[in-house]
Design a protein around this motif. Structure first.
Motif, mmCIF file in Angstrom:
data_model
loop_
_atom_site.group_PDB
_atom_site.id
_atom_site.type_symbol
_atom_site.label_atom_id
_atom_site.label_comp_id
_atom_site.label_asym_id
_atom_site.label_seq_id
_atom_site.Cartn_x
_atom_site.Cartn_y
_atom_site.Cartn_z
ATOM 1 N N ARG A 39 0.823 -1.205 0.000
ATOM 2 C CA ARG A 39 0.000 0.000 0.000
ATOM 3 C C ARG A 39 0.862 1.261 0.000
ATOM 4 O O ARG A 39 0.580 2.228 -0.731
ATOM 5 N N VAL A 43 1.183 4.615 -2.662
ATOM 6 C CA VAL A 43 1.162 6.045 -2.361
ATOM 7 C C VAL A 43 2.363 6.733 -3.004
ATOM 8 O O VAL A 43 2.237 7.805 -3.607
ATOM 9 N N ARG A 147 -5.209 3.815 1.811
ATOM 10 C CA ARG A 147 -5.011 3.214 0.489
ATOM 11 C C ARG A 147 -5.483 1.765 0.495
ATOM 12 O O ARG A 147 -5.074 0.981 1.359
#
Length: 287
Positions: A39, A43, A147
């Protein structure tokens, strides 16, 4: 709790630690095509790998990536390299520091990437100052937590890749359990604190062994129970010989019912060891 220092994490632990860590993790082939990522890496990249044509994009499109891969092919390993992750449309930009290691050869070559965002602030803050929810450290971990898991998140099917990552990762990783015991520590972590020749003196023992500031650790243990993140935090570990080891900590916890199951601690050798160590309390802790 395991006491065998050679015992590896379970596949479920690997999935959690890699997928939900507070630093970007990616495994690619030698061209930069992504095999799996987490995750935090999403980002950094401004989206999933599929959105980027399946590849990591650094600096000026592919030139930055090719330059870094050429360096890896020569040196096998790099640390603290500043890069700029870019989105495919040029609208996303994120500065980070990368540690990477190359394994295998030919078609079996893999590159294991660990990236920490370039942050000016850290979490947690001292007791005499309110947490600034607009700080870049707070914004970072909030973006990671919000996320969704990427399509190429680690799964049981990628167990071999995850286990290789854990063993060769160019950053120290340890998992701390509910009682403060070091449940697991990868080779880089054991080496960082000088226990390679005697890992059982560290793995299976209380994490207090390696913290110079015991009061700081007590604070951390309470925060992990609350699933409170530790981001971009400078501290000193202690080596087996008792020497201070300046580090930079990125840590979150898997917590259930107000009690930590295990932490996800990623620890970097501090590239600026001369900087003052961070503190939390507004008052002194007893040693």
């Amino acid at each position: 709790m395991p006491n065998d220092p050679q015992e590896a994490p379970s596949v479920e632990q690997l999935i959690d630690v890699i997928a939900n860590s507070s630093v970007g993790i990616a495994v690619t082939d030698r061209s930069g095509a992504v095999v799996l990522h987490n995750r935090a890496q999403s980002v950094l990249m401004g989206g999933e790998a599929d959105h980027l044509g399946g590849r990591i994009l650094l600096d000026s499109a592919q030139d930055g990536l090719r330059t870094l891969i050429r360096r890896l092919e020569e040196e096998q390993r790099v640390e603290n390299v500043q890069v700029t992750y870019r989105g495919i449309d040029g609208g996303h930009e994120q500065i980070a520091r990368v540690n990477a290691v190359l394994t295998g050869s030919g078609d079996d070559t893999r590159i294991h990437w660990v990236s920490r965002p370039e942050l000016g602030e850290r979490l947690p803050v001292s007791n005499d100052s309110a947490e600034d929810v607009t700080s870049d450290a707070a914004s970072w971990i909030r973006a990671v937590n919000e996320r969704p898991l990427p399509t190429l998140a680690p799964t049981k099917e990628s167990e071999d890749v995850m286990r290789e990552f854990y063993e060769v990762a160019p950053v120290a990783i340890h998992l701390i359990g509910v009682n403060g015991q070091v449940m697991r520590a990868n080779p880089a972590d054991v080496a960082l604190v000088g226990y390679t020749s005697a890992p059982s003196e560290y793995v299976g023992q209380h994490i207090r062994t390696i913290y110079e500031d015991k009061g700081l650790l007590d604070d951390f243990l309470g925060r992990w129970d609350e699933d409170s993140p530790i981001i971009n935090f400078r501290a000193n570990f202690l080596t087996r010989e008792g020497a201070p080891q300046p580090v930079l900590i990125f840590s979150t916890a898997q917590a259930e019912g107000g009690s930590v199951t295990n932490t996800r601690c990623f620890v970097f050798s501090d590239p600026e060891p001369q900087r003052a160590r961070d503190t939390i309390s507004a008052f002194g802790w007893p040693s």
